[in-house]
Motif scaffolding. Structure first.
Motif, PDB file in Angstrom:
ATOM      1  N   VAL A 182       0.739  -0.827  -0.171  1.00 58.60           N
ATOM      2  CA  VAL A 182      -0.128  -0.253   0.079  1.00 58.60           C
ATOM      3  C   VAL A 182       1.180   1.359  -0.456  1.00 58.60           C
ATOM      4  O   VAL A 182       1.571   1.390   0.756  1.00 58.60           O
ATOM      5  CB  VAL A 182      -1.219   0.022   0.828  1.00 58.60           C
ATOM      6  CG1 VAL A 182      -1.619   1.286   1.455  1.00 58.60           C
ATOM      7  CG2 VAL A 182      -2.047  -1.078   1.199  1.00 58.60           C
ATOM      8  N   MET A 183       0.722   2.249  -0.618  1.00 58.78           N
ATOM      9  CA  MET A 183       1.593   3.489  -1.021  1.00 58.78           C
ATOM     10  C   MET A 183       1.289   3.698   0.281  1.00 58.78           C
ATOM     11  O   MET A 183      -0.240   4.129   0.795  1.00 58.78           O
ATOM     12  CB  MET A 183       0.699   4.500  -2.416  1.00 58.78           C
ATOM     13  CG  MET A 183       1.439   3.509  -3.495  1.00 58.78           C
ATOM     14  SD  MET A 183       1.273   4.756  -5.232  1.00 58.78           S
ATOM     15  CE  MET A 183       1.968   6.244  -4.666  1.00 58.78           C
ATOM     16  N   THR A 184       1.746   4.952   0.284  1.00 59.14           N
ATOM     17  CA  THR A 184       2.117   5.816   1.689  1.00 59.14           C
ATOM     18  C   THR A 184       1.724   7.061   1.638  1.00 59.14           C
ATOM     19  O   THR A 184       1.966   7.689   0.402  1.00 59.14           O
ATOM     20  CB  THR A 184       3.041   5.921   2.971  1.00 59.14           C
ATOM     21  OG1 THR A 184       4.516   6.409   2.039  1.00 59.14           O
ATOM     22  CG2 THR A 184       3.327   4.647   3.057  1.00 59.14           C
ATOM     23  N   GLN A 224      -7.990  10.642  -0.831  1.00 61.39           N
ATOM     24  CA  GLN A 224      -7.924  10.077   0.293  1.00 61.39           C
ATOM     25  C   GLN A 224      -6.444  11.910   0.476  1.00 61.39           C
ATOM     26  O   GLN A 224      -6.438  12.085   1.629  1.00 61.39           O
ATOM     27  CB  GLN A 224      -8.017   8.992   0.722  1.00 61.39           C
ATOM     28  CG  GLN A 224      -8.035   9.017   2.783  1.00 61.39           C
ATOM     29  CD  GLN A 224      -7.588   8.146   3.119  1.00 61.39           C
ATOM     30  OE1 GLN A 224      -7.344   7.149   2.446  1.00 61.39           O
ATOM     31  NE2 GLN A 224      -8.544   7.880   4.727  1.00 61.39           N
ATOM     32  N   ALA A 225      -5.260  10.546  -0.213  1.00 60.54           N
ATOM     33  CA  ALA A 225      -4.112  11.494   0.189  1.00 60.54           C
ATOM     34  C   ALA A 225      -4.057  12.210  -0.649  1.00 60.54           C
ATOM     35  O   ALA A 225      -3.960  13.583   0.145  1.00 60.54           O
ATOM     36  CB  ALA A 225      -3.040  10.324  -0.469  1.00 60.54           C
ATOM     37  N   ALA A 226      -5.327  12.602  -1.709  1.00 52.09           N
ATOM     38  CA  ALA A 226      -5.491  14.416  -2.091  1.00 52.09           C
ATOM     39  C   ALA A 226      -5.264  15.007  -1.585  1.00 52.09           C
ATOM     40  O   ALA A 226      -5.329  16.229  -0.865  1.00 52.09           O
ATOM     41  CB  ALA A 226      -5.428  14.024  -3.729  1.00 52.09           C
ATOM     42  N   TYR A 227      -6.245  15.040  -1.066  1.00 48.53           N
ATOM     43  CA  TYR A 227      -7.503  15.884   0.127  1.00 48.53           C
ATOM     44  C   TYR A 227      -6.597  16.181   1.650  1.00 48.53           C
ATOM     45  O   TYR A 227      -6.634  17.314   2.179  1.00 48.53           O
ATOM     46  CB  TYR A 227      -9.177  14.779   0.872  1.00 48.53           C
ATOM     47  CG  TYR A 227      -9.566  15.768   1.299  1.00 48.53           C
ATOM     48  CD1 TYR A 227     -10.959  16.807  -0.064  1.00 48.53           C
ATOM     49  CD2 TYR A 227      -9.388  16.424   2.545  1.00 48.53           C
ATOM     50  CE1 TYR A 227     -11.212  17.743   0.922  1.00 48.53           C
ATOM     51  CE2 TYR A 227     -10.465  17.567   3.016  1.00 48.53           C
ATOM     52  CZ  TYR A 227     -11.849  18.168   2.074  1.00 48.53           C
ATOM     53  OH  TYR A 227     -12.564  19.221   2.848  1.00 48.53           O
ATOM     54  N   GLN A 228      -6.120  15.388   2.223  1.00 46.48           N
ATOM     55  CA  GLN A 228      -5.170  14.945   3.004  1.00 46.48           C
ATOM     56  C   GLN A 228      -3.841  15.861   2.629  1.00 46.48           C
ATOM     57  O   GLN A 228      -3.938  17.027   3.543  1.00 46.48           O
ATOM     58  CB  GLN A 228      -5.105  13.879   3.428  1.00 46.48           C
ATOM     59  CG  GLN A 228      -5.917  13.121   4.322  1.00 46.48           C
ATOM     60  CD  GLN A 228      -5.065  11.786   4.860  1.00 46.48           C
ATOM     61  OE1 GLN A 228      -4.077  11.597   4.545  1.00 46.48           O
ATOM     62  NE2 GLN A 228      -5.900  10.609   5.110  1.00 46.48           N
ATOM     63  N   LEU A 229      -3.972  15.977   1.951  1.00 49.42           N
ATOM     64  CA  LEU A 229      -2.492  17.021   1.421  1.00 49.42           C
ATOM     65  C   LEU A 229      -2.711  18.264   0.609  1.00 49.42           C
ATOM     66  O   LEU A 229      -2.176  19.397  -0.211  1.00 49.42           O
ATOM     67  CB  LEU A 229      -1.933  15.970   0.376  1.00 49.42           C
ATOM     68  CG  LEU A 229      -0.907  15.398   0.805  1.00 49.42           C
ATOM     69  CD1 LEU A 229      -0.138  14.035  -0.633  1.00 49.42           C
ATOM     70  CD2 LEU A 229       0.266  15.340   1.363  1.00 49.42           C
ATOM     71  N   GLY A 230      -4.500  18.602   0.939  1.00 46.98           N
ATOM     72  CA  GLY A 230      -4.522  19.543   0.458  1.00 46.98           C
ATOM     73  C   GLY A 230      -5.037  19.671  -1.077  1.00 46.98           C
ATOM     74  O   GLY A 230      -5.620  21.248  -0.874  1.00 46.98           O
ATOM     75  N   ARG A 231      -5.578  19.097  -1.509  1.00 45.95           N
ATOM     76  CA  ARG A 231      -5.779  19.224  -3.002  1.00 45.95           C
ATOM     77  C   ARG A 231      -6.580  19.316  -3.193  1.00 45.95           C
ATOM     78  O   ARG A 231      -7.518  17.525  -3.572  1.00 45.95           O
ATOM     79  CB  ARG A 231      -4.454  18.116  -3.934  1.00 45.95           C
ATOM     80  CG  ARG A 231      -3.372  18.088  -4.241  1.00 45.95           C
ATOM     81  CD  ARG A 231      -2.296  17.317  -4.331  1.00 45.95           C
ATOM     82  NE  ARG A 231      -2.157  16.972  -5.797  1.00 45.95           N
ATOM     83  CZ  ARG A 231      -1.688  18.091  -6.539  1.00 45.95           C
ATOM     84  NH1 ARG A 231      -0.464  18.173  -5.943  1.00 45.95           N
ATOM     85  NH2 ARG A 231      -1.436  17.380  -7.883  1.00 45.95           N
TER      86      ARG A 231
END
Length: 399
Positions: A182-184, A224-231
């Motif tokens: 799984v990617m981090t 989910q990752a994008a949203y957590q990073l402000g994207r």
């Protein structure tokens, strides 16, 4: 004839059929057990069956390329629940698809500009659709090897800058096929930063996202990752998902794409001509599936039970570990993976997939070499029986 067809390599299961032909005849007393293909064998959920029979009037209606609004909203709501982010706009950021395989291939045809040097970056080993989609769109694949020392992480940081400069599309697969890694969030940030710098699109294949082994820790998704990073606009990202593995309905051919609204708009234009609209019957069944989690929780438990039963049998004789997610074991073999798989079949009637069939020689290495992919899709009793046969075979081979 399209000359680009000549660049396509035989599909892994074509290679497997040729290997099977040379395997010899297994003892007739042994029941064949096929663990080579990731085709779920668990029971399809009753809610889906009921929705199909209740939606048969949809056979009389032409489906819309954009899909039914109720389905798009059901998908958006599921994304929000699953990834703990606001629901994407069902009108502009979500499209139903006929499974993730169809959508992954078609997206590449939409996004790629076949100019000199056009490059598609993909993991190695990989799902062969990535390669075929790139070649038929007029681009060149660039393979990024996985690293067994990093839990089979794709080594994105090993890609030279001059390759990134030519890259138009990156395929990622998380949870991974075949290793279940799984990617981090750090991996995602690395790719997003490069995407901002060089302008390439990211196609995130997440068809195994719901087959995870720790119920408290679902795999991180691309959106989910994008949203957590402000994207929050999901810039340059399209995520692909499917009901095939999640809900045990591979024959339904139902999934979705979601993400960057500008990509979704162009993809819809392509699909209007491509003719890949979802039947209203399948749409009704898909709504039922995306709205129900009970069958998915039970599905994961069945896979966890298989891993718990099979790993103690295989770990003493093969280099194998419990994956983060998916229903595969990515096991090391003593010597050639193709010879091991061939001789295993001839001796035990168990079919597995040689790892080199899903990899490519890259920098002098095929990262699938000397590994086999074991799909724990058969009933648990058959998985246990197959594991015992594999273990006995491996012990004899190691003598």
């Amino acid at each position: 004839m399209n000359p680009r067809l000549q660049a396509l390599q035989p599909y892994p299961f074509e290679k497997l059929r040729a290997l099977i032909a040379s395997a010899g005849q297994a003892p007739s007393t042994l029941k064949p057990i096929n663990l080579s293909i990731g085709e779920p064998k668990h029971e399809a959920p009753q809610c889906v069956k009921d929705a199909i029979t209740g939606g048969l009037d949809g056979l009389s209606v032409y489906p819309a390329s954009k899909g039914e609004p109720r389905l798009r909203q059901a998908i958006a709501n599921w994304i929000s629940r699953r990834y703990q982010i606001p629901a994407p706009d069902a009108e502009t950021q979500v499209l139903p698809a006929l499974g993730s395989r169809e959508a992954l291939f078609a997206f590449a045809q939409t996004i790629l500009n076949p100019i000199e040097g056009a490059t598609v970056v993909c993991p190695n080993p990989f799902y062969q659709i990535y390669e075929g989609a790139a070649l038929l769109a007029g681009a060149k694949p660039y393979y990024v090897n996985s690293d067994p020392k990093q839990n089979f992480r794709t080594t994105w940081d090993a890609v030279p800058e001059d390759v990134w400069a030519k890259t138009q599309l990156v395929f990622v697969c998380s949870p991974g096929n075949p290793a279940g890694n799984v990617m981090t969030l750090a991996d995602w940030k690395y790719l997003f930063d490069l995407s901002d710098r060089f302008g390439f699109a990211i196609a995130s294949d997440e068809c195994y996202s719901e087959i995870y082994l720790d119920e408290t820790t679902p795999p991180l998704g691309g959106m989910q990752a994008a949203y957590q990073l402000g994207r929050h606009d999901y810039k340059n990202l399209i995520s692909f998902s499917s009901l095939s593995k999640r809900s045990n309905v591979p024959g339904m051919r139902s999934g979705f794409v979601a993400g960057d609204a500008s990509f979704i708009a162009k993809f819809l234009l392509y699909r209007t001509y491509h003719g890949s609209a979802m039947s209203p019957v399948v749409s009704a069944a898909s709504i039922a599936a995306w709205q129900d989690e009970d069958h998915v929780i039970d599905n994961r438990k069945q896979y966890r039970d298989k891993f718990d039963a099979v790993l103690p049998i295989l770990e003493p004789v093969l280099d194998v570990r419990r994956p983060d997610a998916s229903f595969y074991l990515w096991a090391g073999t003593p010597g050639s993976d193709t010879e091991f798989a061939r001789d295993l079949l001839g001796a035990t009637a168990v079919t597995v997939l040689p790892g080199s069939f899903v990899g490519r020689d890259n920098h002098g290495i095929n990262p699938g070499q000397n590994r086999i992919r074991i799909a724990l899709v058969a009933p648990i009793a058959e998985c246990i029986e197959a594991a015992q046969r594999i273990a006995d075979f491996a012990r004899q081979r190691n003598r």
